[in-house]
Design an enzyme around this catalytic site. Sequence first.
Site, mmCIF file in Angstrom:
data_model
loop_
_atom_site.group_PDB
_atom_site.id
_atom_site.type_symbol
_atom_site.label_atom_id
_atom_site.label_comp_id
_atom_site.label_asym_id
_atom_site.label_seq_id
_atom_site.Cartn_x
_atom_site.Cartn_y
_atom_site.Cartn_z
ATOM 1 C CG HIS A 167 57.331 72.315 23.042
ATOM 2 N ND1 HIS A 167 56.243 72.185 23.886
ATOM 3 C CD2 HIS A 167 58.404 71.851 23.740
ATOM 4 C CE1 HIS A 167 56.632 71.658 25.030
ATOM 5 N NE2 HIS A 167 57.931 71.441 24.977
ATOM 6 C CB CYS A 180 27.113 54.972 21.500
ATOM 7 S SG CYS A 180 25.966 55.377 22.830
ATOM 8 C CB CYS A 187 22.819 57.949 2.962
ATOM 9 S SG CYS A 187 24.192 58.060 4.117
#
Length: 396
Positions: free
Chosen positions: A165, A276, A328
């Site tokens: 392609h 999940c 964090c």
Amino acid sequence: MHSRTVFKEEEEAVKVDLNEGCGRTKLFWAMALADSRTLKAMVEFKDTGASGASSAAAGGTGVCRFCGSAGTSGLLAIGNVCSEPECQDRAKNVCTKTLPCGHTCNGVRDEDVCPSCLFGCKPDETEVDGAARPGRRAQDADDMCMICYAENLAAAPIVQLECGHVYHYHCCQTVLEKRWTGPRITFRFLMCPICEVKHIRHKSLIKVLKPLEQLYEDVRRKALMRLEYDNLHKCEAIVTPGAPFFQQPDKFAMKRYAYYVCFKCNRAYYGGEARCLEQIELSDEYDPSELVCGGCSDVTSAQVCTKHGTDYLEYKCRYCCSVAVFFCFGTTHFCAACHDDFQRLTSRDKSELPQCPVGPTGKQLEGTECPLHIKHPPTGEEFALGCGVCRNAQTF
């Protein structure tokens, strides 16, 4: 009432065909293309008046090989490329060879083997220095690039992938540089958009492709290792003929497990099961600097594995019984779902938080069995799960 005579040449020029799922209608004065899979389309109007390409050539002017504009500039006379910055940029990457059929090559510069002619010439007429791409493609110069859906293939340098392609070189480059969307590593962007069987792979793309293929192999290896420790390497989805992942344990594992790239060490790390995450709508907006693996976050409270070191070190999410993905504020580990809801969770008093078992976003679960199958401190406290590989070997 106005009427228009349709000449025989115009009638014969009408052509309708289907190439690689892309419907195409060619008229004497326009061409319309539509992709049935993405429902994207492109309409191109052709100049059939005195300013057309044939008239321009007869008048001594040139036609840009990329945008099709006609003019009398010296640039067009020399290389059939107009002075537009975009066309000049594309000229730097395009092949300078002329194919034996007479058409200019639309491949990339300095390619060992030129792609076959975009204008429908036979394969044996497109050999350059005794070498040519085998076979004749369904795609041609008028087909739109199935990545950008904005221009036809002849409008820019092309690459022919291993599957056969063809796409614009700069479109493939952009796709590989942008990579996946969202925090979780996914590799669908690496696949050929048309067949989705082989990776986008071409010699001219090696520089951007090499680190991506290394990451792919790293995730594949880690996912297969976890699949074996979870004792799922011989599950029905893999060993049953006709099943979606029959004899493809690597694809099954990479779909089942979620991996992320650590901002500090730039390596892939485990972040829980993908199923999940699929049940929760997560945002694609995130801070990459908050994606930190267990080994690069605070390891003072963790027991470092003597066999694997910190390579597979994992933490529990502070607000639920899931494996943490984000680190964090330099203090707090979150799973992906709790990270998206961090403002609500961090504002709650520790005494108000639900206790094990707790699902993503701090949802109280029924029963007494922890989803992580371990005993851990109360919700709201940091906890290092230890080495994910060794822990799974003992748990499952």
